[in-house]
Design an enzyme around this catalytic site. Structure first.
Site, PDB file in Angstrom:
ATOM      1  N   HIS B 299       6.535  -3.748   5.878  1.00 40.67           N
ATOM      2  CA  HIS B 299       7.251  -4.479   4.803  1.00 40.67           C
ATOM      3  C   HIS B 299       8.633  -4.218   4.707  1.00 40.67           C
ATOM      4  O   HIS B 299       9.016  -3.008   4.446  1.00 40.67           O
ATOM      5  CB  HIS B 299       6.380  -4.542   3.571  1.00 40.67           C
ATOM      6  CG  HIS B 299       6.088  -3.274   2.998  1.00 40.67           C
ATOM      7  ND1 HIS B 299       6.943  -2.773   2.220  1.00 40.67           N
ATOM      8  CD2 HIS B 299       5.108  -2.375   3.011  1.00 40.67           C
ATOM      9  CE1 HIS B 299       6.610  -1.650   1.648  1.00 40.67           C
ATOM     10  NE2 HIS B 299       5.529  -1.128   2.098  1.00 40.67           N
ATOM     11  N   GLU B 345       5.450  -6.731  -0.046  1.00 43.05           N
ATOM     12  CA  GLU B 345       4.074  -6.067  -0.122  1.00 43.05           C
ATOM     13  C   GLU B 345       3.975  -5.208  -1.740  1.00 43.05           C
ATOM     14  O   GLU B 345       2.909  -5.038  -2.004  1.00 43.05           O
ATOM     15  CB  GLU B 345       4.121  -4.784   1.066  1.00 43.05           C
ATOM     16  CG  GLU B 345       2.725  -4.436   1.286  1.00 43.05           C
ATOM     17  CD  GLU B 345       2.556  -3.017   0.439  1.00 43.05           C
ATOM     18  OE1 GLU B 345       1.388  -2.587   0.758  1.00 43.05           O
ATOM     19  OE2 GLU B 345       3.404  -2.448  -0.182  1.00 43.05           O
ATOM     20  N   GLU B 346       5.168  -4.556  -2.081  1.00 43.02           N
ATOM     21  CA  GLU B 346       4.755  -3.681  -3.295  1.00 43.02           C
ATOM     22  C   GLU B 346       4.402  -4.244  -4.379  1.00 43.02           C
ATOM     23  O   GLU B 346       3.523  -3.705  -4.992  1.00 43.02           O
ATOM     24  CB  GLU B 346       6.341  -2.925  -3.502  1.00 43.02           C
ATOM     25  CG  GLU B 346       6.640  -2.169  -2.165  1.00 43.02           C
ATOM     26  CD  GLU B 346       5.631  -0.791  -2.147  1.00 43.02           C
ATOM     27  OE1 GLU B 346       4.497  -0.481  -2.703  1.00 43.02           O
ATOM     28  OE2 GLU B 346       6.003   0.118  -1.050  1.00 43.02           O
ATOM     29  N   ASP B 373       2.296   1.095   7.834  1.00 48.43           N
ATOM     30  CA  ASP B 373       2.724   1.109   6.606  1.00 48.43           C
ATOM     31  C   ASP B 373       1.861   2.487   5.854  1.00 48.43           C
ATOM     32  O   ASP B 373       1.553   2.537   4.680  1.00 48.43           O
ATOM     33  CB  ASP B 373       2.169  -0.082   5.626  1.00 48.43           C
ATOM     34  CG  ASP B 373       2.803  -0.017   4.073  1.00 48.43           C
ATOM     35  OD1 ASP B 373       3.628   0.716   4.027  1.00 48.43           O
ATOM     36  OD2 ASP B 373       2.113  -0.712   3.241  1.00 48.43           O
ATOM     37  N   HIS B 443       6.810   6.268  -3.357  1.00 44.36           N
ATOM     38  CA  HIS B 443       7.280   5.694  -4.389  1.00 44.36           C
ATOM     39  C   HIS B 443       8.076   6.386  -5.386  1.00 44.36           C
ATOM     40  O   HIS B 443       8.139   6.208  -6.421  1.00 44.36           O
ATOM     41  CB  HIS B 443       5.958   4.895  -5.301  1.00 44.36           C
ATOM     42  CG  HIS B 443       5.262   3.957  -4.566  1.00 44.36           C
ATOM     43  ND1 HIS B 443       4.213   3.273  -5.098  1.00 44.36           N
ATOM     44  CD2 HIS B 443       5.508   3.372  -3.290  1.00 44.36           C
ATOM     45  CE1 HIS B 443       3.634   2.454  -4.333  1.00 44.36           C
ATOM     46  NE2 HIS B 443       4.124   2.592  -3.142  1.00 44.36           N
TER      47      HIS B 443
END
Lengths: 476, 476
Positions: B299, B345-346, B373, B443
């Protein structure tokens, strides 16, 4: 990875795989060590206990922190090496091993002296960048500034083909890089490290004044990598230094512009008389076959440029931890297990030789010796240095180690420290972890505690303890 | 590791293992895809070509450098996400893929606003350290300073057992840590991320004013981990923030000293109207069965706190590289292969859903979809999301991947982006690399290019290309 909702609990798959693999093992070819289904189940449970202890209450990371950040670099003969011996002894005594003792051994005492200096003089090339260099371990000093031309070679053949006039009075610059096609950087290291080992000898034979050696890494950076080099007593001893890969690449290019450039080197290193040092041994007596010994070790000495974290603080703390994990999990070994912190792997292997010599003199019977000296990265499995049937006996335990991704078992290399035990042990076994980052750090100023990952390290100790558990229960 | 002389060329062992494993494969149970000995040999040679290309001339590391350091963080709806779309398109066009195109998709547009602030007031505890926090993605703002008491829970049960008086008007502090016993940190993530996903909903249902969530990691440090959270349109939307593990541990201790301490939170985040964005698709037509499609992707969007290196710049550059490696190695695929850089995607997975929707509308037949991923770490193998016989068909190729340590193949999870293809593809396949370090960075502000290792990344692209080569040749 973003959404949690689609994530899958991988442990379940690991468990499923283990069960499937377990059945395969049970159906596999017969051996003297075929486990029953009940044994497989109980071994699974016990290995899980070892991992739980390591992951929830592991001590190797904090032990390593102390060794690296409170003691630091500990080249053989240094005061820090002495401190490390005391630390190792006290650490194992506190853990209550049955017996903790030192083995005296005389070790070389080489010192680097003042930081090395190097520069390039060339009117054609112009201002040169800093040459990032360090003396190779064991090198003689330059005796003030040593200034000479440079001739670059990538193989012994290339050197042989040069005329005397092309070599005499110059530095020979050994610039064969790692072959990046190797999947294991260790294989690339093996294909390049001959330059470091005998570069100074071969250069001097041809009348050169010194050897410059490209650092042993695939990385392109400014870190020079030290490491041991050899002399031949029949050949003049000339100074030998490592150049960082960036410096080596720059020098190689500069030589194309100006083959007559001059390299100036200043190194103050020296070899002092041998000094007394020690291997540190912690032993837990086997409950059923105490006369059969399993040794697990790493080397306590390190190079002098950094804290010796991955090389080989990790191997030391993992070896101690492997014994602790067994005891803390209620799995007292059936055979005798020894954690050994070897002295002087880096520049002499005197500790490894002494350990084997004393074991032989005492008539000890070694079932296996295990070494961790490839960095404290995520475990992958073990390389077994033994006849193929013995290798296969170890491979049969792979299903028990598969849930922990520590099941890549095949023929391999034990380790330098345990090498001298080759004719006295049924198997020498090397712990294999992920190896991609090891040679970025190896023998450089960057091999420090901050490069070690807590879980990767603790998992490694657990995988070693698991193998010892199986070895001590079933033999080979 | 010191002495080079005892080192062993590991490649030889890898080769031996491959040969042994190869014979096992040839002798294994029959399947529609059983290779002949000649095919096995030629496949071995071709896969070696792919790895040589990746290790000697790989482009994914430099592509990632550009994406991370020149474009950087690229949350859906941001100008950087637009730049990344253009970068992806141009990068694949330059490589000469048969067709490069965009797929329009509307995406959410959430913005963090000014850096969040948080502090703890307590007379009993004294001066509190800095609370390291960040808004969870999708959260509403606090509307100025929001000050309230805190009640800590570790499970939904604990929350349910609290009286209304204990919760109302307070922050609910969800502090269930990762279960460190999991070998895969991904499994620990799965066991904790429900707190992030529905913490705000469950807190608000009980009258709380906000949710504070322990960061999703095993590491103990000062990095707050963002990530998506949900609201329920029937429940009041309250702000939700992540605390670093150090801050969470401190807060938990402080609450023991002073259950009445006050937490002050200020967040200015907001959700703006959806904006137009794109998936980027690069396609190479299959030479024999162009109607059968293999999709490989990652992504393109990332969280906003860092460069989105491991999540998921690495998956994007590896997907592009997989196609490039096939073409550069002279291995034009027999089936059509598409590299897809998915958007969003997130925080929505709109790109993944759009791709599946368009594929369905066009009546496309997907043989497989592969996703990377989980970070660009050393390859280990693949997780296959498909019925067991399909998984087993993939597993039969393990001997060809074993020399590259990319042969751990079993049932697993494909990936969020390719998830919507589940009913349209024979198999969804997730690329598995070493996972120990991923959730240290995931993240956070530390997920940057400097955390990616060149060889680990390039090896991953090669392992994906190798699987695509086999899939495109043999089908499933």
């Amino acid at each position: 990875m973003g959404q949690g909702s689609n994530s899958v609990p991988h442990m379940l798959f690991s468990f499923r795989r283990a069960v499937v693999a377990g059945f395969c093992a049970l159906l596999g070819t017969q051996s003297a060590h075929a486990q029953t289904a009940a044994e497989f189940k109980s071994d699974s449970v016990n290995i899980r206990k070892i991992y739980d202890e390591a992951l929830l209450r592991g001590q190797s990371y904090e032990n390593l922190r102390y060794l690296c950040t409170r003691i630091g670099a500990r080249l053989s003969g240094s005061p820090q090496a002495d401190q490390a011996v005391q630390w190792g002894k006290q650490t194992m005594e506190k853990l209550g091993f049955d017996r903790v003792y030192l083995q005296e051994v005389m070790v070389p005492h080489w010192v680097r002296g003042a930081k090395e200096k190097a520069s390039v003089k060339s009117k054609k090339v112009g201002k040169a960048p800093t040459m990032n260099i360090c003396a190779l371990g064991g090198s003689v000093a330059t005796g003030g500034k040593l200034k000479a031309g440079v001739v670059e070679v990538r193989s012994w053949d290339e050197l042989a083909k040069l005329s005397d006039a092309q070599v005499k009075g110059k530095f020979v610059f050994f610039n064969r890089p790692f072959d990046d096609r190797h999947i294991e950087p260790g294989a690339a290291y093996s294909g390049a490290v001959d330059q470091r080992g005998r570069g100074a000898i071969e250069a001097a034979k041809r009348g050169a004044v010194g050897a410059l050696v490209r650092s042993m890494t695939s990385s392109r950076d400014d870190l020079p990598h030290t490491g041991t080099m050899r002399y031949d007593e029949k050949v003049t001893k000339v100074p030998s230094a490592a150049l960082s890969t960036n410096s080596a690449d720059w020098l190689s290019q500069a030589l194309k512009t100006d083959p007559n450039l001059e390299f100036e080197l200043e190194m103050a290193c020296q070899t002092l008389p041998d000094v007394k040092s020690y291997n540190v041994v912690g032993e837990v007596k086997g409950s059923k076959r105490p006369e059969e010994i399993i040794t697990v070790g790493g080397h306590l000495d390190s190079w002098d440029l950094a804290q010796g974290a991955h090389d080989d603080g990790t191997g030391c703390v993992q070896s101690i931890e492997a014994l602790r994990l067994l005891l803390a999990s209620g799995l007292r070994p059936e055979r005798t297990v020894r954690a050994v912190l070897f002295m002087n792997e880096e520049n002499g292997n005197r500790g490894g030789m002494k350990y084997a010599e004393l074991a032989k003199a005492a008539g000890e019977k070694h079932l296996a010796a295990i070494e961790s000296d490839g960095g404290g990265f995520t475990p992958r499995g073990f390389g077994v240095e033994a006849p193929l049937p013995v290798v296969q006996n170890v491979q049969k335990w792979a299903p028990l180690l598969a849930p922990y991704h520590s099941d890549k078992i095949g023929p391999g290399h034990g380790g330098t420290d345990i090498g001298p035990l080759k004719d006295q042990a049924v198997a020498l076994i090397g712990y294999d972890g992920d190896s991609q980052r090891y040679f970025d750090l190896h023998h450089t100023a960057a091999d420090n505690f901050d490069q070690v990952h807590r879980r990767e390290l603790e998992l490694g100790g657990a995988s070693m303890a698991s193998l010892i558990y199986l070895l001590s229960k079933y033999g080979l």
